[in-house]
Design a protein around this motif. Structure first.
Motif, mmCIF file in Angstrom:
data_model
loop_
_atom_site.group_PDB
_atom_site.id
_atom_site.type_symbol
_atom_site.label_atom_id
_atom_site.label_comp_id
_atom_site.label_asym_id
_atom_site.label_seq_id
_atom_site.Cartn_x
_atom_site.Cartn_y
_atom_site.Cartn_z
ATOM 1 N N GLN A 37 0.848 -1.194 0.000
ATOM 2 C CA GLN A 37 0.000 0.000 0.000
ATOM 3 C C GLN A 37 0.886 1.248 0.000
ATOM 4 O OE1 GLN A 37 -3.481 0.057 -0.091
ATOM 5 N NE2 GLN A 37 -3.087 -2.085 -0.592
ATOM 6 N N PRO A 38 0.549 2.245 -0.823
ATOM 7 C CA PRO A 38 1.323 3.479 -0.794
ATOM 8 C C PRO A 38 1.082 4.228 0.508
ATOM 9 C CG PRO A 38 -0.532 3.656 -2.333
ATOM 10 C CD PRO A 38 -0.535 2.271 -1.783
ATOM 11 N N PRO A 39 2.006 5.051 0.894
ATOM 12 C CA PRO A 39 3.237 5.395 0.187
ATOM 13 C C PRO A 39 4.332 4.347 0.416
ATOM 14 C CG PRO A 39 3.061 6.692 2.194
ATOM 15 C CD PRO A 39 1.808 5.869 2.098
ATOM 16 N N PHE A 40 5.183 4.173 -0.603
ATOM 17 C CA PHE A 40 6.318 3.280 -0.450
ATOM 18 C C PHE A 40 7.467 3.734 -1.337
ATOM 19 C CE2 PHE A 40 3.380 1.102 -3.398
ATOM 20 C CZ PHE A 40 4.175 0.969 -4.530
ATOM 21 N N VAL A 41 8.636 3.149 -1.066
ATOM 22 C CA VAL A 41 9.873 3.459 -1.775
ATOM 23 C C VAL A 41 10.380 2.179 -2.422
ATOM 24 C CG1 VAL A 41 12.305 4.127 -1.449
ATOM 25 C CG2 VAL A 41 10.488 5.363 -0.258
ATOM 26 N N VAL A 42 10.912 2.328 -3.645
ATOM 27 C CA VAL A 42 11.471 1.184 -4.365
ATOM 28 C C VAL A 42 12.888 1.531 -4.812
ATOM 29 C CG1 VAL A 42 11.254 -0.333 -6.367
ATOM 30 C CG2 VAL A 42 9.202 0.491 -5.192
ATOM 31 N N ILE A 43 13.828 0.651 -4.482
ATOM 32 C CA ILE A 43 15.185 0.769 -5.016
ATOM 33 C C ILE A 43 15.132 0.139 -6.402
ATOM 34 C CG2 ILE A 43 17.603 0.141 -4.735
ATOM 35 C CD1 ILE A 43 16.948 -0.077 -1.682
ATOM 36 N N GLY A 44 15.317 0.961 -7.422
ATOM 37 C CA GLY A 44 15.087 0.534 -8.797
ATOM 38 C C GLY A 44 16.365 0.209 -9.548
ATOM 39 N N ASP A 45 16.361 0.571 -10.822
ATOM 40 C CA ASP A 45 17.455 0.228 -11.724
ATOM 41 C C ASP A 45 18.774 0.819 -11.249
ATOM 42 O OD1 ASP A 45 15.608 -1.049 -13.300
ATOM 43 O OD2 ASP A 45 15.384 0.636 -14.680
ATOM 44 N N ASP A 46 19.845 0.124 -11.631
ATOM 45 C CA ASP A 46 21.171 0.604 -11.278
ATOM 46 C C ASP A 46 22.136 0.316 -12.412
ATOM 47 O OD1 ASP A 46 21.438 -2.160 -11.047
ATOM 48 O OD2 ASP A 46 22.063 -2.135 -8.975
ATOM 49 N N THR A 47 23.272 0.975 -12.350
ATOM 50 C CA THR A 47 24.374 0.704 -13.273
ATOM 51 C C THR A 47 25.641 0.542 -12.447
ATOM 52 O OG1 THR A 47 25.012 3.023 -13.578
ATOM 53 C CG2 THR A 47 23.342 2.140 -15.092
ATOM 54 N N LEU A 48 26.610 -0.154 -13.020
ATOM 55 C CA LEU A 48 27.912 -0.327 -12.359
ATOM 56 C C LEU A 48 28.982 -0.300 -13.429
ATOM 57 C CD1 LEU A 48 29.178 -0.977 -9.539
ATOM 58 C CD2 LEU A 48 29.170 -3.368 -10.268
ATOM 59 N N THR A 49 29.945 0.600 -13.279
ATOM 60 C CA THR A 49 31.059 0.665 -14.216
ATOM 61 C C THR A 49 32.369 0.609 -13.437
ATOM 62 O OG1 THR A 49 31.024 3.093 -14.183
ATOM 63 C CG2 THR A 49 29.799 2.010 -15.943
ATOM 64 N N THR A 50 33.361 0.041 -14.062
ATOM 65 C CA THR A 50 34.682 -0.033 -13.455
ATOM 66 C C THR A 50 35.309 1.355 -13.477
ATOM 67 O OG1 THR A 50 34.918 -2.287 -14.216
ATOM 68 C CG2 THR A 50 36.941 -1.165 -13.581
ATOM 69 N N SER A 51 35.940 1.705 -12.373
ATOM 70 C CA SER A 51 36.553 3.020 -12.236
ATOM 71 C C SER A 51 37.919 2.881 -11.562
ATOM 72 C CB SER A 51 35.628 3.931 -11.427
ATOM 73 O OG SER A 51 36.110 5.244 -11.416
ATOM 74 N N ALA A 56 44.008 1.156 -6.962
ATOM 75 C CA ALA A 56 42.829 0.540 -6.350
ATOM 76 C C ALA A 56 41.825 0.078 -7.396
ATOM 77 C CB ALA A 56 42.143 1.536 -5.417
ATOM 78 N N ASN A 57 41.166 -1.033 -7.083
ATOM 79 C CA ASN A 57 40.001 -1.452 -7.859
ATOM 80 C C ASN A 57 38.818 -0.640 -7.340
ATOM 81 O OD1 ASN A 57 41.448 -3.401 -9.259
ATOM 82 N ND2 ASN A 57 41.001 -4.980 -7.751
ATOM 83 N N ALA A 58 38.094 -0.040 -8.265
ATOM 84 C CA ALA A 58 36.984 0.820 -7.868
ATOM 85 C C ALA A 58 35.847 0.684 -8.870
ATOM 86 C CB ALA A 58 37.451 2.276 -7.782
ATOM 87 N N TRP A 59 34.653 1.075 -8.409
ATOM 88 C CA TRP A 59 33.464 1.024 -9.239
ATOM 89 C C TRP A 59 32.633 2.272 -8.992
ATOM 90 C CZ3 TRP A 59 35.556 -2.783 -6.419
ATOM 91 C CH2 TRP A 59 35.965 -3.939 -7.101
ATOM 92 N N GLU A 60 31.957 2.701 -10.036
ATOM 93 C CA GLU A 60 30.999 3.789 -9.911
ATOM 94 C C GLU A 60 29.622 3.187 -10.159
ATOM 95 O OE1 GLU A 60 31.750 8.042 -11.262
ATOM 96 O OE2 GLU A 60 30.490 7.207 -12.859
ATOM 97 N N ALA A 61 28.737 3.370 -9.209
ATOM 98 C CA ALA A 61 27.382 2.838 -9.309
ATOM 99 C C ALA A 61 26.394 3.991 -9.346
ATOM 100 C CB ALA A 61 27.080 1.949 -8.108
ATOM 101 N N THR A 62 25.353 3.835 -10.155
ATOM 102 C CA THR A 62 24.219 4.748 -10.069
ATOM 103 C C THR A 62 23.019 3.922 -9.618
ATOM 104 O OG1 THR A 62 23.539 4.464 -12.376
ATOM 105 C CG2 THR A 62 25.063 6.274 -11.887
ATOM 106 N N LEU A 63 22.204 4.513 -8.771
ATOM 107 C CA LEU A 63 20.997 3.851 -8.268
ATOM 108 C C LEU A 63 19.824 4.794 -8.435
ATOM 109 C CD1 LEU A 63 23.398 3.123 -5.866
ATOM 110 C CD2 LEU A 63 21.664 1.364 -5.698
ATOM 111 N N THR A 64 18.739 4.263 -8.971
ATOM 112 C CA THR A 64 17.515 5.031 -9.126
ATOM 113 C C THR A 64 16.553 4.600 -8.028
ATOM 114 O OG1 THR A 64 17.879 5.090 -11.503
ATOM 115 C CG2 THR A 64 15.672 5.648 -10.722
ATOM 116 N N ILE A 65 16.003 5.570 -7.335
ATOM 117 C CA ILE A 65 15.091 5.292 -6.229
ATOM 118 C C ILE A 65 13.764 5.964 -6.543
ATOM 119 C CG2 ILE A 65 14.695 5.572 -3.754
ATOM 120 C CD1 ILE A 65 17.760 5.556 -3.445
ATOM 121 N N HIS A 66 12.685 5.197 -6.362
ATOM 122 C CA HIS A 66 11.340 5.660 -6.684
ATOM 123 C C HIS A 66 10.521 5.789 -5.410
ATOM 124 C CE1 HIS A 66 11.857 4.658 -11.002
ATOM 125 N NE2 HIS A 66 12.656 3.731 -10.499
ATOM 126 N N ALA A 67 9.632 6.761 -5.390
ATOM 127 C CA ALA A 67 8.662 6.922 -4.303
ATOM 128 C C ALA A 67 7.286 7.067 -4.934
ATOM 129 C CB ALA A 67 8.988 8.151 -3.462
#
Length: 140
Positions: A37-51, A56-67
């Motif tokens: 039942q609303p209201p709620f939050v969803v952790i949605g699509d993401d990306t991950l790239t090597t950086s 150091a081994n590193a990664w850059e992530a993007t995360l889309t969050i929905h409400a």
């Protein structure tokens, strides 16, 4: 744990344990149950790239969050939820634990709110907010 799973787990732990947010929503999900039942939050699509760099081994992530919320008077509720998410995540590196990695930075990139119709052609006033965050993590 993979870097993508580790970042998502950290975001979920932070949001689901952040009382300023949990007081506003019925749940934080990465998969929304049918009976949610609303209201709620969803952790949605993401990306991950090597950086990686030379040291150091590193990664850059993007995360889309929905409400989402059902609001008869406008976007106020969704914007309040997005504000709480922003407070929980933007530049809050010390407040998030990414298991097996070091969170170097997490920053807010954008936000948008709009109306979603639940049934095509009907204006049932589900308001939807979207934010994207960029995180930089390094291997421990």
């Amino acid at each position: 744990m993979s870097p993508g799973n580790a970042v998502q787990a950290a975001i979920y732990q932070r949001l689901s344990g952040y009382s300023a947010l949990t007081s506003l929503v019925q749940g934080v999900y990465d998969f929304v149950p049918e009976d949610a039942q609303p209201p709620f939050v969803v952790i949605g699509d993401d990306t991950l790239t090597t950086s990686d760099d030379k040291t150091a081994n590193a990664w850059e992530a993007t995360l889309t969050i929905h409400a989402w919320d059902f609001e008869r008077t406008g976007r106020k509720s969704v914007k309040s939820i997005l504000s709480a998410i922003y407070d929980a995540l933007h530049r809050q590196e010390a407040s998030l634990t990414v298991a097996g990695f070091t969170l170097v930075e997490i920053v807010h990139e954008f936000e948008q709110t709009f109306q979603d119709a639940g049934v095509e052609g009907q204006n049932d006033r589900y308001y939807h907010g979207v934010q994207r965050y960029r995180a930089l993590i390094e291997a421990n």
